[in-house]
Design a protein around this motif. Structure first.
Motif, PDB file in Angstrom:
ATOM      1  N   UNK A 168       0.799  -1.228   0.000  1.00  0.00           N
ATOM      2  CA  UNK A 168       0.000   0.000   0.000  1.00  0.00           C
ATOM      3  C   UNK A 168       0.831   1.277   0.000  1.00  0.00           C
ATOM      4  N   UNK A 169       2.147   1.154   0.058  1.00  0.00           N
ATOM      5  CA  UNK A 169       3.016   2.326   0.054  1.00  0.00           C
ATOM      6  C   UNK A 169       3.965   2.270  -1.145  1.00  0.00           C
ATOM      7  N   UNK A 214       6.611   2.703 -11.404  1.00  0.00           N
ATOM      8  CA  UNK A 214       7.401   3.920 -11.595  1.00  0.00           C
ATOM      9  C   UNK A 214       7.289   4.367 -13.046  1.00  0.00           C
ATOM     10  N   UNK A 215       6.840   5.614 -13.226  1.00  0.00           N
ATOM     11  CA  UNK A 215       6.727   6.227 -14.549  1.00  0.00           C
ATOM     12  C   UNK A 215       7.608   7.471 -14.556  1.00  0.00           C
ATOM     13  N   UNK A 216       8.459   7.603 -15.574  1.00  0.00           N
ATOM     14  CA  UNK A 216       9.418   8.711 -15.631  1.00  0.00           C
ATOM     15  C   UNK A 216       9.110   9.599 -16.835  1.00  0.00           C
ATOM     16  N   UNK A 217       8.887  10.891 -16.565  1.00  0.00           N
ATOM     17  CA  UNK A 217       8.760  11.907 -17.610  1.00  0.00           C
ATOM     18  C   UNK A 217      10.092  12.622 -17.737  1.00  0.00           C
ATOM     19  N   UNK A 218      10.783  12.407 -18.839  1.00  0.00           N
ATOM     20  CA  UNK A 218      12.072  13.049 -19.053  1.00  0.00           C
ATOM     21  C   UNK A 218      11.886  14.515 -19.460  1.00  0.00           C
ATOM     22  N   UNK A 219      12.839  15.356 -19.101  1.00  0.00           N
ATOM     23  CA  UNK A 219      12.836  16.746 -19.548  1.00  0.00           C
ATOM     24  C   UNK A 219      13.449  16.806 -20.944  1.00  0.00           C
ATOM     25  N   UNK A 231       7.097   9.483 -11.137  1.00  0.00           N
ATOM     26  CA  UNK A 231       5.814   9.240 -10.475  1.00  0.00           C
ATOM     27  C   UNK A 231       5.786   7.801  -9.987  1.00  0.00           C
ATOM     28  N   UNK A 232       5.615   7.637  -8.681  1.00  0.00           N
ATOM     29  CA  UNK A 232       5.640   6.305  -8.072  1.00  0.00           C
ATOM     30  C   UNK A 232       4.282   6.011  -7.450  1.00  0.00           C
ATOM     31  N   UNK A 233       3.666   4.917  -7.902  1.00  0.00           N
ATOM     32  CA  UNK A 233       2.339   4.536  -7.401  1.00  0.00           C
ATOM     33  C   UNK A 233       2.433   3.186  -6.711  1.00  0.00           C
ATOM     34  N   UNK A 234       1.757   3.083  -5.552  1.00  0.00           N
ATOM     35  CA  UNK A 234       1.777   1.836  -4.787  1.00  0.00           C
ATOM     36  C   UNK A 234       1.134   0.704  -5.572  1.00  0.00           C
ATOM     37  N   UNK A 281      -3.505   2.974  -4.774  1.00  0.00           N
ATOM     38  CA  UNK A 281      -4.227   3.971  -3.981  1.00  0.00           C
ATOM     39  C   UNK A 281      -3.365   5.142  -3.517  1.00  0.00           C
ATOM     40  N   UNK A 282      -2.075   5.060  -3.709  1.00  0.00           N
ATOM     41  CA  UNK A 282      -1.213   6.136  -3.227  1.00  0.00           C
ATOM     42  C   UNK A 282      -0.110   6.396  -4.237  1.00  0.00           C
ATOM     43  N   UNK A 283       0.187   7.693  -4.438  1.00  0.00           N
ATOM     44  CA  UNK A 283       1.240   8.040  -5.390  1.00  0.00           C
ATOM     45  C   UNK A 283       2.065   9.193  -4.824  1.00  0.00           C
ATOM     46  N   UNK A 284       3.357   9.141  -5.022  1.00  0.00           N
ATOM     47  CA  UNK A 284       4.244  10.261  -4.699  1.00  0.00           C
ATOM     48  C   UNK A 284       4.963  10.662  -5.988  1.00  0.00           C
TER      49      UNK A 284
END
Length: 843
Positions: free
Chosen positions: A553-554, A603-608, A618-621, A625-628
């Protein structure tokens, strides 16, 4: 009195009913002459019945037909009793006639005016039945036959503005104003503009105008109205040009407008021709943005257009946990991310799961083809034997259509209290206190019956199930079955489950009988039972548990690297997310961002692709239910060259139609003192509407605001007192705009056209202009994103998550978690989000 003829009578008469027949006669009296059948006895009668022939009469009160002016009423049906009749404009009242069926009597009461109502009364031939039919009569409105354009004058001078009026002539000769019917004008856009029924004279010459208008379903086009425009001899000085912002795809040459709207010191703003510089292909062969210059025809002015080369930079990655032999509910759409910071949802087609991958504990990956892109989506599936929680999906819920119990038969006799709904109401009772059970009891026992439960909320929903718990009921005439089968619904068929096991091993009363079988995906289970000889069947409760895997969940990110350098310990925490600033010497040195995680974190990465700009991790559990979010701000290193003071605009990347938003205005590279500012701002007037400007600093005041010209704002602001002069970078004004409603997602621009600054000694300087692009999007989160718990369906669980975040907005400290419930993307979780989810549940 005369004897009847041709008598047929019984011989002999008997002591019971005797029938006598004879030729018909017309009379009001019959007389019987009788002689005793035995000597010394009397004749006696107990009852005499005499039958007369009657004509069979009709007993229905229906119509056979209705005619209007001699023609059959369209849509006539004897069973239909109410009709609407619309007559052409100018019609006279028609003659209404009707014929009864089965010799019924008919009375027609006509309407006496239009609109009006005609009624038809029908009485059956036997006078025992009456019905009525109603015809509501209306007349069409007068049709539009022609229209014309009217104007106060047709000889105009450049910069004139006149009102146009479109007048329609109806078939009854009456005229009507059609301006409110939204006329569609055709005109020469190089000479005039027509907007809201006003004509704006731009350039000299003759122009012709027509208008197409629709009234009560009739469409007509006016005759040409001719306008002659003569030159305006006053001096025309261009103050500014409308900003231009173009979005193009990677490798696609931008299509620049042939004209721009010029704003003059006096007179109307009007389109003026521009010849653009050639755009080198290498400019649009890489993602990012650049400017193109152009020459304004007939002037020495330069026009500028900002070109954004937009391309896909990332596709959302997915992770999830499933139980052994449980098929994962992979999303049908996923997020895709673009170089300009916008995002979208696209359909994804996942590869087939390799055989055996779900049969034991393991983690494996699937690839998905994302519609319209070359990038691949990835899903990491963790197969586990650990159950996280169980849900009784058979339990009835108040206010919902499902779960729904059904049976082939239920004992509903006059004295019975047995009820089908007892089997999934959560009440288990093996006695009559309380009486809560289903049975099929009858005096003559039935051979067998079935009961079923269909899962769902407002409609059937499929679940992965491998169990059923049955509490059998038994008394003197009712018991568990002699044999039974548990079946699952597959399409329209019922299929026996496989490897059925029971605990206890023999069927038992007054305790839970737990049955397990190979997992199936279904919306319903059924128990098909054969009764014991001489006994009825009884059940007090059925439970079916849907099992969910234990999921992490984290979200856990173990490392983030810029090239080879780890920066995971260098992030600063801000509102629950993480930020880091990386300074680079040139755009060629933008490093690649990589990241690693644990606990099956997605883990999804948006490159510059340029700088200054942001990259995001972007990291989603695993449970979704939770994303940082880890944001990396790339900036360009100062090379030591003195930088010119520059205007600074900051605001949202994306807004919704009709949304009010703010853009902050300030300065950067401030090296001295700024005491006063004269600021001209231009914006796309077709996309934005200016609302207000206000100071964000106590000692800075706006002394004058001029927003009289659409698409332009001029602000005069001062710092009160030399001690309050602006001496450092930052924002000091807030501009409020409202986004207009686009026909489709588009991009608008707001820019500082001119920023004049004065210091305390009266010296003036010009700041470098700045601009900001803002996307107006009809839908930020698509309907499919209301599957908040990502269980492959939209149901009450999704609504519960949204309700838990009700009232939160972008200022909430846990907004990063709450924003999944902001399904309409307006920056807050409110009743509109809950209603959107509820609507999807009902579909």
């Amino acid at each position: 009195m005369a004897d009847v003829q041709h008598v047929k009578e019984p011989s002999p008469y008997v002591v019971q009913k005797n029938s006598i027949r004879f030729d018909p006669v017309t009379t009001d009296k019959l007389k019987f002459h009788m002689k005793a059948s035995e000597a010394g006895k009397f004749s006696a009668l107990t009852e005499v019945e005499s039958y007369a022939d009657q004509i069979a009469m009709g007993s229905t009160a229906n119509l056979a037909s209705i005619t209007i002016g001699g023609k059959v009423l369209t849509g006539f049906d004897p069973a239909k009793h109410d009709y609407e009749l619309t007559l052409p404009y100018g019609s006279q009242m028609p003659v209404i006639e009707a014929a009864g069926a089965d010799h019924a009597a008919v009375t027609v009461v006509p309407a006496f005016s239009i609109p009006g109502t005609a009624k038809i009364y029908v009485t059956s031939e036997d006078s025992l039945v009456s019905e009525s039919y109603v015809i509501s009569i209306h007349m069409e409105n007068a049709k539009l036959v022609s229209a014309e354009i009217e104007a106060a004058k047709t000889d105009l001078v450049e910069d004139d503005v006149i009102d146009l009026k479109v007048t329609g002539i109806l078939e009854n000769g009456r005229k009507t104003d059609l301006n409110s019917s939204n006329p569609v004008y055709t005109f020469d856009k190089n000479k005039i503009k027509i907007e809201n029924n006003k004509l704006y004279a731009f350039h000299e010459g003759q122009t012709k105008v027509t208008a197409e208008v629709t009234y009560n379903g009739n469409k007509v086009t006016t005759k040409e109205a001719i306008f002659n425009i003569t030159p305006n001899t006053s001096e025309k000085i261009i103050e500014s040009l409308d900003p231009v912002s173009i979005i193009t795809g990677l490798g696609a040459a931008p299509v620049l407008p042939e004209t721009l709207v010029a704003h003059f010191k006096t007179g109307l703003s009007k389109p003026i021709a521009v010849v653009w510089d050639r755009v080198a292909p290498e400019k649009y062969s890489t993602l990012g943005s650049f400017e193109v210059s152009g020459n304004v025809v007939g002037t020495n002015l330069k026009a500028k257009a900002r070109i954004t080369v937009k391309g896909l930079v990332a596709v959302e990655n997915v992770t999830m946990a499933v139980l052994v032999k449980q098929k994962p509910a992979l999303p049908q759409t996923i997020n895709v991310y673009y170089s300009d910071g916008t995002e979208d949802r696209k359909n994804v087609t996942w590869q087939e799961i390799p055989s055996g991958n779900l049969d034991q504990k393991r983690t494996f990956e699937l690839e998905g083809i994302v519609e319209g892109t070359l990038l691949k989506a990835k899903a990491s599936i963790r197969v586990t034997e650990t159950v996280g929680d169980e849900q009784n999906i058979a339990l009835a819920k108040n206010g919902y259509d499902h779960p729904k119990a059904e049976a082939s038969f239920t004992n509903l006799g006059p004295a019975s209290l047995d009820r089908l709904e007892s089997i999934n109401d959560g009440v288990i009772s093996y006695t009559d206190a309380p009486q809560n059970r289903w049975t099929n009891w009858q005096r003559t026992p039935r051979a067998g019956d079935w009961v079923s439960i269909t899962f769902g909320d407002f409609k059937p929903v499929e679940y992965d199930v491998d169990n059923m718990e049955i509490h059998w009921f038994g008394d003197y005439g009712t018991s568990y079955p002699a044999s039974f089968k548990i079946q699952y619904k597959s399409g329209d068929n019922w299929v026996d489950v496989k490897k059925l096991m029971s605990d206890p091993s023999t069927t038992t009363l007054q305790k839970a009988n737990k049955y397990t079988f190979d997992r199936v995906k279904t919306s319903a289970l059924r128990v098909d039972m054969t009764a014991q000889t001489g006994m009825a069947l009884g059940i007090t409760e059925i439970k079916v548990f849907s099992k969910r895997p234990a999921s992490f969940s984290e979200p856990k990110v173990t490392d983030i690297k810029l090239g080879d350098q780890s920066i995971i310990d260098s992030f600063a925490i801000k509102e629950g997310n993480y930020e880091y600033t990386a300074e680079i010497a040139s755009l060629a040195e933008i490093p690649k961002v990589t990241a690693q995680g644990s606990d099956n974190t997605a883990i999804t990465i948006m490159q510059a692709v340029t700088a200054p700009a942001d990259a995001k991790v972007m990291a989603k559990s695993e449970d979704g239910k939770k994303m940082v979010v880890y944001t990396i701000h790339f900036t360009l290193k100062d090379d030591g060259t003195p930088q010119k003071i520059t205007a600074l605009l900051t605001g949202p990347q994306r807004v919704l139609p009709e949304e009010t938003f703010k853009v902050d205005l300030g300065l950067k590279h401030v090296s001295g003192s700024v005491q006063a500012q004269d600021i001209s701002i231009h914006f796309d007037k077709d996309k934005f509407e200016f609302v207000q400007a206000e100071s964000t600093e106590d000692h800075i005041q706006i002394v004058e605001t001029d927003a009289g010209t659409p698409g332009q704002i001029r602000l005069i602001a001062v710092s009160t007192g030399v001690e309050h002069a602006i001496q450092k970078d930052g924002s000091f004004l807030a501009l409020t705009f409202r986004a207009k409603g686009p026909a489709q997602t588009n991009l608008g621009q707001i820019e500082t056209a001119r920023v004049s600054l004065g210091d305390p000694q009266g010296n003036e300087t010009e700041a470098t202009s700045s601009s900001i692009q803002i996307e107006i999007s009809k839908v930020i989160n698509p309907p499919s994103s209301v599957d908040l718990n990502e269980d492959g369906k939209i149901s009450i669980g999704d609504l519960a998550i949204a309700a838990a975040h009700y009232g939160k907005d972008t200022s909430s400290p846990d907004w990063n978690q709450a924003k999944q419930a902001d399904v309409n993307g307006d920056g807050k979780v409110d009743i509109s989000d809950l209603a959107a989810i509820a609507k999807k549940i009902l579909e």
